[in-house]
Design a protein around this motif. Sequence first.
Motif, PDB file in Angstrom:
ATOM      1  N   THR A   1      53.666  36.471  40.556  1.00  0.00           N
ATOM      2  CA  THR A   1      52.295  36.113  40.938  1.00  0.00           C
ATOM      3  C   THR A   1      52.115  36.183  42.468  1.00  0.00           C
ATOM      4  O   THR A   1      53.078  36.395  43.207  1.00  0.00           O
ATOM      5  CB  THR A   1      51.934  34.690  40.478  1.00  0.00           C
ATOM      6  OG1 THR A   1      52.605  33.774  41.333  1.00  0.00           O
ATOM      7  CG2 THR A   1      52.345  34.442  39.040  1.00  0.00           C
ATOM      8  N   ASN A   2      50.893  35.940  42.892  1.00  0.00           N
ATOM      9  CA  ASN A   2      50.663  35.904  44.338  1.00  0.00           C
ATOM     10  C   ASN A   2      51.477  34.790  45.002  1.00  0.00           C
ATOM     11  O   ASN A   2      51.844  34.897  46.171  1.00  0.00           O
ATOM     12  CB  ASN A   2      49.168  35.722  44.615  1.00  0.00           C
ATOM     13  CG  ASN A   2      48.385  36.985  44.272  1.00  0.00           C
ATOM     14  OD1 ASN A   2      48.966  38.064  44.094  1.00  0.00           O
ATOM     15  ND2 ASN A   2      47.068  36.863  44.177  1.00  0.00           N
TER      16      ASN A   2
ATOM     17  N   GLN B   1      47.714  27.652  43.303  1.00  0.00           N
ATOM     18  CA  GLN B   1      47.031  28.830  42.726  1.00  0.00           C
ATOM     19  C   GLN B   1      46.336  28.435  41.420  1.00  0.00           C
ATOM     20  O   GLN B   1      45.189  28.792  41.199  1.00  0.00           O
ATOM     21  CB  GLN B   1      48.045  29.967  42.489  1.00  0.00           C
ATOM     22  CG  GLN B   1      47.410  31.175  41.807  1.00  0.00           C
ATOM     23  CD  GLN B   1      48.294  32.421  41.799  1.00  0.00           C
ATOM     24  OE1 GLN B   1      49.363  32.441  42.392  1.00  0.00           O
ATOM     25  NE2 GLN B   1      47.841  33.463  41.134  1.00  0.00           N
ATOM     26  N   HIS B   2      47.049  27.724  40.559  1.00  0.00           N
ATOM     27  CA  HIS B   2      46.399  27.140  39.377  1.00  0.00           C
ATOM     28  C   HIS B   2      46.171  25.662  39.652  1.00  0.00           C
ATOM     29  O   HIS B   2      47.062  24.959  40.121  1.00  0.00           O
ATOM     30  CB  HIS B   2      47.253  27.345  38.125  1.00  0.00           C
ATOM     31  CG  HIS B   2      47.193  28.763  37.630  1.00  0.00           C
ATOM     32  ND1 HIS B   2      47.952  29.239  36.600  1.00  0.00           N
ATOM     33  CD2 HIS B   2      46.434  29.813  38.046  1.00  0.00           C
ATOM     34  CE1 HIS B   2      47.668  30.517  36.385  1.00  0.00           C
ATOM     35  NE2 HIS B   2      46.765  30.897  37.261  1.00  0.00           N
ATOM     36  N   TYR B   3      44.970  25.209  39.370  1.00  0.00           N
ATOM     37  CA  TYR B   3      44.581  23.858  39.798  1.00  0.00           C
ATOM     38  C   TYR B   3      43.903  23.067  38.695  1.00  0.00           C
ATOM     39  O   TYR B   3      43.829  21.850  38.750  1.00  0.00           O
ATOM     40  CB  TYR B   3      43.642  23.950  41.018  1.00  0.00           C
ATOM     41  CG  TYR B   3      42.600  25.023  40.852  1.00  0.00           C
ATOM     42  CD1 TYR B   3      41.406  24.773  40.199  1.00  0.00           C
ATOM     43  CD2 TYR B   3      42.848  26.329  41.298  1.00  0.00           C
ATOM     44  CE1 TYR B   3      40.471  25.780  39.996  1.00  0.00           C
ATOM     45  CE2 TYR B   3      41.917  27.341  41.093  1.00  0.00           C
ATOM     46  CZ  TYR B   3      40.739  27.061  40.447  1.00  0.00           C
ATOM     47  OH  TYR B   3      39.824  28.051  40.234  1.00  0.00           O
ATOM     48  N   ASP B   4      43.380  23.750  37.644  1.00  0.00           N
ATOM     49  CA  ASP B   4      42.785  22.988  36.536  1.00  0.00           C
ATOM     50  C   ASP B   4      43.869  22.115  35.907  1.00  0.00           C
ATOM     51  O   ASP B   4      45.027  22.541  35.824  1.00  0.00           O
ATOM     52  CB  ASP B   4      42.251  23.935  35.450  1.00  0.00           C
ATOM     53  CG  ASP B   4      40.948  24.608  35.859  1.00  0.00           C
ATOM     54  OD1 ASP B   4      40.429  24.274  36.935  1.00  0.00           O
ATOM     55  OD2 ASP B   4      40.477  25.479  35.102  1.00  0.00           O
TER      56      ASP B   4
ATOM     57  N   GLU C   1      50.638  42.258  39.714  1.00  0.00           N
ATOM     58  CA  GLU C   1      51.977  41.705  39.445  1.00  0.00           C
ATOM     59  C   GLU C   1      53.077  42.693  39.849  1.00  0.00           C
ATOM     60  O   GLU C   1      54.148  42.286  40.303  1.00  0.00           O
ATOM     61  CB  GLU C   1      52.133  41.359  37.955  1.00  0.00           C
ATOM     62  CG  GLU C   1      51.266  40.200  37.471  1.00  0.00           C
ATOM     63  CD  GLU C   1      49.862  40.623  37.061  1.00  0.00           C
ATOM     64  OE1 GLU C   1      49.516  41.827  37.182  1.00  0.00           O
ATOM     65  OE2 GLU C   1      49.089  39.745  36.613  1.00  0.00           O
TER      66      GLU C   1
ATOM     67  N   HIS D   1      41.799  31.635  28.851  1.00  0.00           N
ATOM     68  CA  HIS D   1      42.118  31.466  30.277  1.00  0.00           C
ATOM     69  C   HIS D   1      40.804  31.341  31.064  1.00  0.00           C
ATOM     70  O   HIS D   1      39.834  32.043  30.741  1.00  0.00           O
ATOM     71  CB  HIS D   1      42.903  32.706  30.716  1.00  0.00           C
ATOM     72  CG  HIS D   1      43.512  32.615  32.082  1.00  0.00           C
ATOM     73  ND1 HIS D   1      42.766  32.671  33.222  1.00  0.00           N
ATOM     74  CD2 HIS D   1      44.795  32.490  32.491  1.00  0.00           C
ATOM     75  CE1 HIS D   1      43.571  32.586  34.283  1.00  0.00           C
ATOM     76  NE2 HIS D   1      44.811  32.468  33.862  1.00  0.00           N
ATOM     77  N   PRO D   2      40.765  30.483  32.100  1.00  0.00           N
ATOM     78  CA  PRO D   2      39.509  30.320  32.845  1.00  0.00           C
ATOM     79  C   PRO D   2      38.972  31.610  33.444  1.00  0.00           C
ATOM     80  O   PRO D   2      37.758  31.820  33.514  1.00  0.00           O
ATOM     81  CB  PRO D   2      39.864  29.309  33.945  1.00  0.00           C
ATOM     82  CG  PRO D   2      41.322  29.067  33.873  1.00  0.00           C
ATOM     83  CD  PRO D   2      41.819  29.560  32.555  1.00  0.00           C
ATOM     84  N   ARG D   3      39.893  32.504  33.848  1.00  0.00           N
ATOM     85  CA  ARG D   3      39.442  33.811  34.370  1.00  0.00           C
ATOM     86  C   ARG D   3      38.603  34.535  33.313  1.00  0.00           C
ATOM     87  O   ARG D   3      37.518  35.035  33.593  1.00  0.00           O
ATOM     88  CB  ARG D   3      40.664  34.662  34.722  1.00  0.00           C
ATOM     89  CG  ARG D   3      40.393  36.165  34.708  1.00  0.00           C
ATOM     90  CD  ARG D   3      41.680  36.945  34.560  1.00  0.00           C
ATOM     91  NE  ARG D   3      42.443  36.957  35.805  1.00  0.00           N
ATOM     92  CZ  ARG D   3      42.117  37.693  36.862  1.00  0.00           C
ATOM     93  NH1 ARG D   3      41.050  38.456  36.843  1.00  0.00           N
ATOM     94  NH2 ARG D   3      42.858  37.670  37.941  1.00  0.00           N
TER      95      ARG D   3
ATOM     96  N   HIS E   1      44.210  37.613  29.642  1.00  0.00           N
ATOM     97  CA  HIS E   1      43.880  37.161  31.003  1.00  0.00           C
ATOM     98  C   HIS E   1      44.166  38.196  32.087  1.00  0.00           C
ATOM     99  O   HIS E   1      43.763  38.023  33.234  1.00  0.00           O
ATOM    100  CB  HIS E   1      44.637  35.871  31.348  1.00  0.00           C
ATOM    101  CG  HIS E   1      46.079  36.121  31.676  1.00  0.00           C
ATOM    102  ND1 HIS E   1      47.038  36.231  30.711  1.00  0.00           N
ATOM    103  CD2 HIS E   1      46.706  36.311  32.866  1.00  0.00           C
ATOM    104  CE1 HIS E   1      48.205  36.470  31.278  1.00  0.00           C
ATOM    105  NE2 HIS E   1      48.037  36.532  32.575  1.00  0.00           N
TER     106      HIS E   1
ATOM    107  N   SER F   1      41.618  29.539  44.095  1.00  0.00           N
ATOM    108  CA  SER F   1      41.340  30.938  43.745  1.00  0.00           C
ATOM    109  C   SER F   1      40.765  31.703  44.929  1.00  0.00           C
ATOM    110  O   SER F   1      40.311  31.105  45.899  1.00  0.00           O
ATOM    111  CB  SER F   1      40.330  30.981  42.608  1.00  0.00           C
ATOM    112  OG  SER F   1      40.794  30.239  41.522  1.00  0.00           O
TER     113      SER F   1
ATOM    114  N   PRO G   1      52.778  30.184  34.203  1.00  0.00           N
ATOM    115  CA  PRO G   1      54.079  30.612  33.659  1.00  0.00           C
ATOM    116  C   PRO G   1      55.251  30.226  34.563  1.00  0.00           C
ATOM    117  O   PRO G   1      56.385  30.096  34.097  1.00  0.00           O
ATOM    118  CB  PRO G   1      53.945  32.135  33.572  1.00  0.00           C
ATOM    119  CG  PRO G   1      52.808  32.495  34.456  1.00  0.00           C
ATOM    120  CD  PRO G   1      51.893  31.315  34.505  1.00  0.00           C
TER     121      PRO G   1
ATOM    122  N   LYS H   1      35.225  32.829  32.569  1.00  0.00           N
ATOM    123  CA  LYS H   1      34.254  33.045  33.644  1.00  0.00           C
ATOM    124  C   LYS H   1      33.648  34.450  33.545  1.00  0.00           C
ATOM    125  O   LYS H   1      32.441  34.637  33.657  1.00  0.00           O
ATOM    126  CB  LYS H   1      34.962  32.865  34.998  1.00  0.00           C
ATOM    127  CG  LYS H   1      34.029  32.455  36.106  1.00  0.00           C
ATOM    128  CD  LYS H   1      34.785  32.092  37.374  1.00  0.00           C
ATOM    129  CE  LYS H   1      35.335  30.689  37.378  1.00  0.00           C
ATOM    130  NZ  LYS H   1      36.049  30.332  38.616  1.00  0.00           N
TER     131      LYS H   1
END
Length: 367
Positions: free
Chosen positions: A104-105, A45-48, A137, A242-244, A212, A72, A12, A247
């Motif tokens: 975010t972080n 932080q996001h890499y995909d 958050e 979302h990948p989270r 997510h 991650s 985002p 998974k």
Amino acid sequence: MMKIICVCGARPQFVKAAAVSRAIVKYNTENPNCIIDEKIVHTGQHYDENMSKVFFDELKIPRPYVNLEVGSGLHGRQTGLMLEKVEEVLLELKPDIVLVYGDTNSTLAGALAAAKLHIPIAHVEAGLRSFNRKMPEEINRLVADHLSSILFCPTDTAVENLQKEGITDGVHQVGDVMYDSVLFNVNLAEQSSQIMSRLELPSKGYYVATIHRAENTNDTKRMDDILSAFGQIDFPVVLPMHPRTRKILGKKLTNISKNVRVIDPVAYFDMLMLEKNSRLILTDSGGIQKEAYWFSVPCVTLRDETEWVETVEAGCNILAGAERQRIVDAVKQNENKSTAYNSMLYGDGHSAERICRILLESQVNQI
Ligand code: UD1
């Protein structure tokens, strides 16, 4: 010349940073004697590819000066790694200001690193509160806001939240940069996105959903209830996952109701089209609640509270939490409602230009 470092790293944030970077490029073209030099530091932080690169490509965001490739991890470790690496970049580049976005972080790490080096921080999307400190958050926003010297609020509610915490200096209500982004990109998306034909979706004949948030994904009961509600509602649910979430669901994915169509995360233009053509949106995302509103699509929010209270007050968004029956009822309730969508709730689509101007004025005031 004013040197700005933008620290970002999650999906985002790329959307928000794109709007501001575009305003900066426009400003530089019109004012060649007073250039804003913006460099983007991507925390990784996001890499995909479909969570990061596609956003840079589609939104034509300037290539990051560096990608810190943090990836991650547990919150402490992920934030700690970012802090260490962002600090190095700030020491090297010595910016006049550090710009951070959202909650975010990556926001937290960018703000902390800058504060320790006495570099002023500007926070875009300041003042939002869920008043739920169990959300990562919420912690990130609280810290970022209290460390920032320029606070760009999207709403009056956000300004009031800051006031209640004693923050009044440097607060600017500029509207929402995500609205700038929707207005700028919706026609481009109409022209280039193939998602509706690719998925063979009839306009207004499906719902779109996203899940997510840790409060949902990390709680088996909430996840089971949400997914079972999706199986019981009247229209098919398209769920870019979302990948989270993927998974965590793991093998359970095979048991999901046939009413739910799980797809990979989609790029920004495709998401705009999925939202715009949907009959109703179900989400635990913050940004998507507002995008629903801007497209005049009813929203059911899969959370117990929201920072975007205006959409609920306007009758365009129902907070349904994560109980199966409440979600099913909220969908029915929203289906039968006609609501007025006043698009000015979140500004006029020129927030990024305002941010750019205020950043420059802040530098003048420091001299
Ligand atoms: C983060 C933000 C959240 C924001 C969201 C948008 C924090 C605390 N949360 O949550 O506020 O709404 O981004 O998406 O910063 N993963 C991948 N590939 C990726 C990214 C993530 O596989 O490119 C997986 C990893 O398993 C990772 C998990 O998703 O452990 C969570 O990713 P993370 O970056 O920690 O937070 P988000 O859930 O994306």
